[in-house]
Design a protein around this motif. Structure first.
Motif, short mmCIF file in Angstrom:
data_model
loop_
_atom_site.label_atom_id
_atom_site.label_comp_id
_atom_site.label_asym_id
_atom_site.label_seq_id
_atom_site.Cartn_x
_atom_site.Cartn_y
_atom_site.Cartn_z
N SER A 89 6.61 37.23 -20.98
CA SER A 89 6.77 35.76 -20.91
C SER A 89 7.93 35.30 -21.78
O SER A 89 8.78 34.52 -21.33
CB SER A 89 5.50 35.05 -21.38
OG SER A 89 4.43 35.30 -20.53
N ARG A 133 8.77 39.87 -33.71
CA ARG A 133 8.17 40.22 -35.00
C ARG A 133 7.88 41.71 -35.13
O ARG A 133 7.53 42.18 -36.20
CB ARG A 133 6.89 39.45 -35.22
CG ARG A 133 5.76 39.84 -34.31
CD ARG A 133 4.44 39.25 -34.74
NE ARG A 133 3.41 39.59 -33.78
CZ ARG A 133 2.16 39.22 -33.90
NH1 ARG A 133 1.80 38.46 -34.90
NH2 ARG A 133 1.29 39.58 -33.00
N LYS A 171 -1.07 46.64 -24.02
CA LYS A 171 0.18 45.88 -24.20
C LYS A 171 1.23 46.33 -23.17
O LYS A 171 1.59 47.51 -23.12
CB LYS A 171 0.69 46.12 -25.62
CG LYS A 171 1.85 45.24 -26.02
CD LYS A 171 2.16 45.49 -27.49
CE LYS A 171 3.58 45.23 -27.85
NZ LYS A 171 4.09 43.96 -27.94
N1 LIG Z 1 7.10 38.41 -14.03
C1 LIG Z 1 5.89 38.77 -14.36
O1 LIG Z 1 5.19 39.37 -13.58
C2 LIG Z 1 5.36 38.42 -15.73
C3 LIG Z 1 4.22 39.06 -16.18
N2 LIG Z 1 3.65 38.72 -17.37
C4 LIG Z 1 2.40 39.39 -17.76
O2 LIG Z 1 1.52 38.42 -18.32
C5 LIG Z 1 0.75 38.98 -19.38
C6 LIG Z 1 0.93 38.17 -20.64
O3 LIG Z 1 2.28 38.32 -21.10
P1 LIG Z 1 2.85 37.48 -22.34
O4 LIG Z 1 2.54 36.06 -22.11
O5 LIG Z 1 4.24 37.89 -22.56
O6 LIG Z 1 1.91 37.93 -23.57
P2 LIG Z 1 1.90 39.33 -24.40
O7 LIG Z 1 0.59 39.35 -25.07
O8 LIG Z 1 2.30 40.46 -23.56
O9 LIG Z 1 3.04 39.10 -25.49
C7 LIG Z 1 2.86 38.21 -26.55
C8 LIG Z 1 4.05 38.32 -27.48
O10 LIG Z 1 3.92 37.36 -28.51
C9 LIG Z 1 4.08 38.01 -29.78
N3 LIG Z 1 3.34 37.25 -30.78
C10 LIG Z 1 2.02 36.99 -30.81
N4 LIG Z 1 1.72 36.25 -31.90
C11 LIG Z 1 2.88 36.05 -32.57
C12 LIG Z 1 3.23 35.38 -33.79
N5 LIG Z 1 2.33 34.78 -34.54
N6 LIG Z 1 4.52 35.39 -34.17
C13 LIG Z 1 5.44 36.02 -33.43
N7 LIG Z 1 5.19 36.66 -32.27
C14 LIG Z 1 3.92 36.69 -31.86
C15 LIG Z 1 3.56 39.41 -29.56
O11 LIG Z 1 4.05 40.26 -30.55
P3 LIG Z 1 3.31 41.63 -30.93
O12 LIG Z 1 3.67 42.58 -29.85
O13 LIG Z 1 3.85 41.98 -32.24
O14 LIG Z 1 1.83 41.33 -30.96
C16 LIG Z 1 4.17 39.69 -28.17
O15 LIG Z 1 5.52 39.99 -28.28
C17 LIG Z 1 1.25 40.41 -19.52
O16 LIG Z 1 0.39 41.21 -18.79
C18 LIG Z 1 2.62 40.38 -18.86
O17 LIG Z 1 3.05 41.62 -18.36
C19 LIG Z 1 4.20 37.75 -18.14
C20 LIG Z 1 5.34 37.11 -17.76
C21 LIG Z 1 6.03 37.41 -16.54
#
Ligand SMILES: NC(=O)C1=CN([C@@H]2O[C@H](COP(=O)(O)OP(=O)(O)OC[C@H]3O[C@@H](n4cnc5c(N)ncnc54)[C@H](OP(=O)(O)O)[C@@H]3O)[C@@H](O)[C@H]2O)C=CC1
Ligand SMILES: Cc1cc2nc3c(=O)[nH]c(=O)nc-3n(C[C@H](O)[C@H](O)[C@H](O)COP(=O)(O)OP(=O)(O)OC[C@H]3O[C@@H](n4cnc5c(N)ncnc54)[C@H](O)[C@@H]3O)c2cc1C
Ligand SMILES: O=C(O)C(=O)Cc1c[nH]c2ccccc12
Length: 454
Positions: free
Chosen positions: A230, A250, A317
Motif C-alpha cells: 500500500s 522503519r 508479511k
Molecule cells: N496491488 C495490490 O494487489 C495491493 C495489495 N496489497 C495487499 O494488501 C495487504 C495489506 O498491505 P499494506 O496495507 O501495505 O499493509 P502491510 O501490513 O503489508 O504493511 C504495513 C507497513 O506499515 C509499516 N508500519 C506499521 N506500523 C508502522 C509505524 N508505526 N511506523 C512506521 N511504519 C509502520 C510496516 O512496517 P513493518 O514491516 O516494519 O511492520 C509495513 O511496512 C497485503 O496483503 C498487500 O500485499 C496492498 C496494496 C496493493
C-alpha cells in the motif's frame, strides 16, 4: 458466468430469502420473525450463516450452493465486495496474475487483462454473486455471535439499518447450526500506537483505505507512513499525480519485481516451489531481483536476512511487488524517511510531524499505510479457534479453516485470494457432508450407519 450487474451498491436485494424460517422456537410464518425477548427478531437459518460478502464469503456461499446447501451471507455494507469497492484507491490493480485470483468455478471473462483493475475485479465479484444467486442480507452488521451449547446452534446478532455508529439500528438474531467467518484479514485499518498530537494537526491525516487518488494532492508535500504494497503504490500514485511524496521506512524489507522476464514473480515462485525447497527458490528470486532492480540497499531499502517467501510463509508479511515505485525512489522522486526505531513518528506538530530522531518537517498530508487488522474479537464470542489478540485463527494454513461446533474461517490463510478458494472448497465440502447426512431419509441413514446397502 453471465456478465450482469445487479449486486452492486444501491441495488435492492431480497431481504427475506426463502431459506429463512421465523422463530427458532418454531411457529412458521411469513414476514416478521419472533421477538426473542431481548428486543431482537429471531430467524432460524437452515444452512450456514456466512459473515462477510467479500471474495471469501461469496466463494464459500457459491461452493455451498454447488453442493446443494443454501446459506445466508450477511454484510455490514450495502453492497458485495465493499472492501474492494470502497476501501481501495482508484488505480489499484491486482498484483498477482488473474489466474491466481479467480474464485472457484468462475474464470475471469475473456479480454480481462493479466492484472485486472479494481473496477474489473469488483464487476467480477458482482457477477459472481449474481451468477450463483447468493442469498444476501446487506446493511447487516454482525454485533455478536456466540455458540449456544444448550441448543447446539450459533446465535448471530445483527444491527440493521444502522449508521457506522450503530444508531437507529434494529437488532435481528439469526440462529444456525454453522457459522462461517469471512470478515477478512483486512477488516479494519491499523493505526500506529503512541503517536501524539494528531488532533492538533492542521493538515490531512488519513489511512490508505480512505485514499482514492493522487490528484487532490497535486503540488502538496505528503508523508506516507509504511512501505508495504500500500505504501509503495500510494507513494507512486502521489508522485504520478504531481505530489511530493516522502515515505517512512522503519525496517528492512523485500522488494521484488512484479515480473521477471515477462513471467509473474508469483507464478514463477509457485512453479519453482514444486521442485525446489523454499530457501533455494528465495535465493533464485533474490538473484534475479538483484539483476532487475539492482541493490535495493543502495536506495535505503536493505533486505532482511531471511528470504521473501520464507517470511511470507512464517509471518504472512507480503513482499513488495514493485510496479514502479522503486525507480522513483532511485531517482529521488520519492524521498525516504528511513527510521529504524518504532514508532517512527514521535508526534504530530501543528503543520507536520516530529520524527523519533528529533527532526521536524512540515507536511500538508500524512497517509498511514500501516496495514490492517481483523475485527473478529470485537464480535465473535469465542477464544479457542480465533485468537482474541490478532483476530486470526490460532492454527496456521492449511489448518485455519475449521473450528469446533460448526465454526469455520474463510480467507484467513495469509495467502490472498488463492487461500480464499482453498478455504471455500473445503468448508463447503465439510458442511455439505453434514447436510447430506442430516437430510438423508431415516432408512438411508440407518443403512449408512450399518455400512450396508439397501
Ligand atoms: N496491488 C495490490 O494487489 C495491493 C495489495 N496489497 C495487499 O494488501 C495487504 C495489506 O498491505 P499494506 O496495507 O501495505 O499493509 P502491510 O501490513 O503489508 O504493511 C504495513 C507497513 O506499515 C509499516 N508500519 C506499521 N506500523 C508502522 C509505524 N508505526 N511506523 C512506521 N511504519 C509502520 C510496516 O512496517 P513493518 O514491516 O516494519 O511492520 C509495513 O511496512 C497485503 O496483503 C498487500 O500485499 C496492498 C496494496 C496493493
Ligand atoms: C489493497 C489490497 C489489495 C490486494 N490485492 C490482492 C491481490 O492482488 N491478490 C490477492 O490474492 N490478494 C490480494 N489482497 C489480499 C486479499 O485477498 C483481499 O483483501 C481480499 O479482499 C480478501 O477477501 P475477504 O472476503 O477475505 O475479505 P474482504 O474483501 O475484506 O471482505 C470482508 C467483508 O466482511 C464485511 N464485514 C466485516 N465485518 C463485518 C461485520 N461485523 N458484520 C458484517 N459484515 C462485516 C466487510 O464489509 C467486507 O465486505 C489485497 C488486499 C488489499 C487490502
Ligand atoms: O497480496 C497478498 O498479500 C497476498 O497474500 C498474495 C500473496 C500470497 N503469497 C504471496 C507471495 C508473494 C507475494 C504475494 C503473495
Amino acid at each position: 458466468m453471465p456478465t450482469s450487474r445487479g449486486v452492486g451498491e444501491g441495488q435492492e436485494h431480497d431481504h427475506h430469502p426463502t431459506i429463512l424460517h421465523r422463530g427458532a422456537g418454531g411457529g412458521g410464518g411469513d414476514s416478521a420473525g419472533d421477538d426473542n425477548g431481548g428486543g431482537a427478531r429471531q430467524w432460524w437459518v437452515p444452512g450456514p450463516v456466512v459473515v462477510g460478502a467479500g471474495p471469501s464469503g461469496l466463494a464459500t456461499a457459491a461452493c455451498l450452493k454447488a453442493r446443494g446447501v443454501p446459506s445466508l451471507v450477511l454484510d455490514k455494507d450495502s453492497c458485495v465486495a465493499a472492501s474492494w469497492r470502497h476501501r481501495t484507491y482508484e488505480r489499484l490493480r491486482l498484483h498477482l496474475p488473474r489466474c491466481f485470483c479467480e474464485l472457484p468455478m468462475a474464470p475471469f471473462p475473456p479480454g480481462t487483462p493479466a492484472y485486472p483493475t479494481r473496477d474489473q475485479f469488483v464487476a467480477y465479484l458482482d457477477d459472481y454473486a449474481r451468477a450463483f444467486s447468493i442469498d444476501l442480507r446487506l446493511g447487516a452488521r454482525v454485533r455478536s455471535a456466540a455458540y449456544d451449547a444448550a441448543i447446539g446452534f450459533w446465535r448471530v446478532t445483527v444491527d440493521e439499518g444502522a449508521g457506522d455508529g450503530g444508531g437507529g439500528a434494529t437488532a435481528t438474531e439469526f440462529v444456525s447450526r454453522w457459522l462461517v467467518v469471512a470478515t477478512g484479514e483486512n477488516a479494519e485499518p491499523a493505526w500506529p500506537e503512541g503517536v501524539e498530537g494528531m488532533d492538533g494537526y492542521r493538515g490531512v491525516a488519513m489511512h490508505t483505505s480512505s485514499y482514492k487518488k493522487g490528484d487532490e494532492f497535486r503540488g502538496k508535500n505528503v508523508l506516507v507512513v509504511g512501505c508495504g504494497n500500500s505504501g509503495m503504490e500510494v507513494s507512486l500514485d502521489l508522485c504520478n499525480n504531481g505530489a511530493k511524496a516522502s515515505m517512512v521506512v522503519r525496517d528492512k524489507l523485500h522488494v521484488l519485481p512484479r515480473e521477471i522476464l515477462g513471467i509473474s514473480t508469483f507464478g514463477l515462485s509457485v512453479f519453482l516451489l514444486r521442485w525446489l525447497p523454499i530457501q533455494q527458490v528465495d535465493s533464485l528470486l533474490l538473484f534475479l531481483s538483484r539483476l532487475i532492480l539492482g541493490d535495493t540497499e543502495k536506495y535505503g531499502l536493505p533486505r532482511p536476512k531471511t528470504g521473501p517467501l520464507q517470511i511470507k510463509s512464517s509471518t504472512g508479511k507480503t513482499p513488495v511487488l514493485d510496479i514502479g515505485a522503486l525507480r522513483k525512489i532511485k531517482n529521488g522522486e520519492i524521498k525516504r524517511e528511513i527510521l529504524q526505531v518504532v514508532p517512527a513518528i514521535k508526534r504530530f506538530t501543528e503543520n507536520g510531524v516530529e520524527f523519533i530522531d528529533g527532526h521536524k518537517e512540515d507536511f500538508d498530508a500524512v497517509i498511514f499505510a500501516t496495514g490492517y487488522k481483523s475485527n473478529v474479537p470485537s464480535w465473535l464470542k469465542e477464544g479457542e479457534f480465533f485468537s482474541n489478540v490478532d483476530g486470526l485463527p490460532r492454527k496456521p494454513f492449511p489448518h485455519s479453516w475449521r473450528g469446533k461446533n460448526g465454526l469455520y474461517a474463510a480467507g484467513f490463510t495469509r495467502k490472498g485470494l488463492m487461500g480464499t478458494s482453498y478455504d471455500a472448497v473445503r468448508i463447503a465440502g465439510d458442511i455439505a457432508d453434514q447436510w447430506t447426512e442430516a437430510f438423508a431419509s431415516p432408512t438411508a441413514t440407518a443403512n449408512n450407519k450399518r455400512g450396508g446397502s439397501a
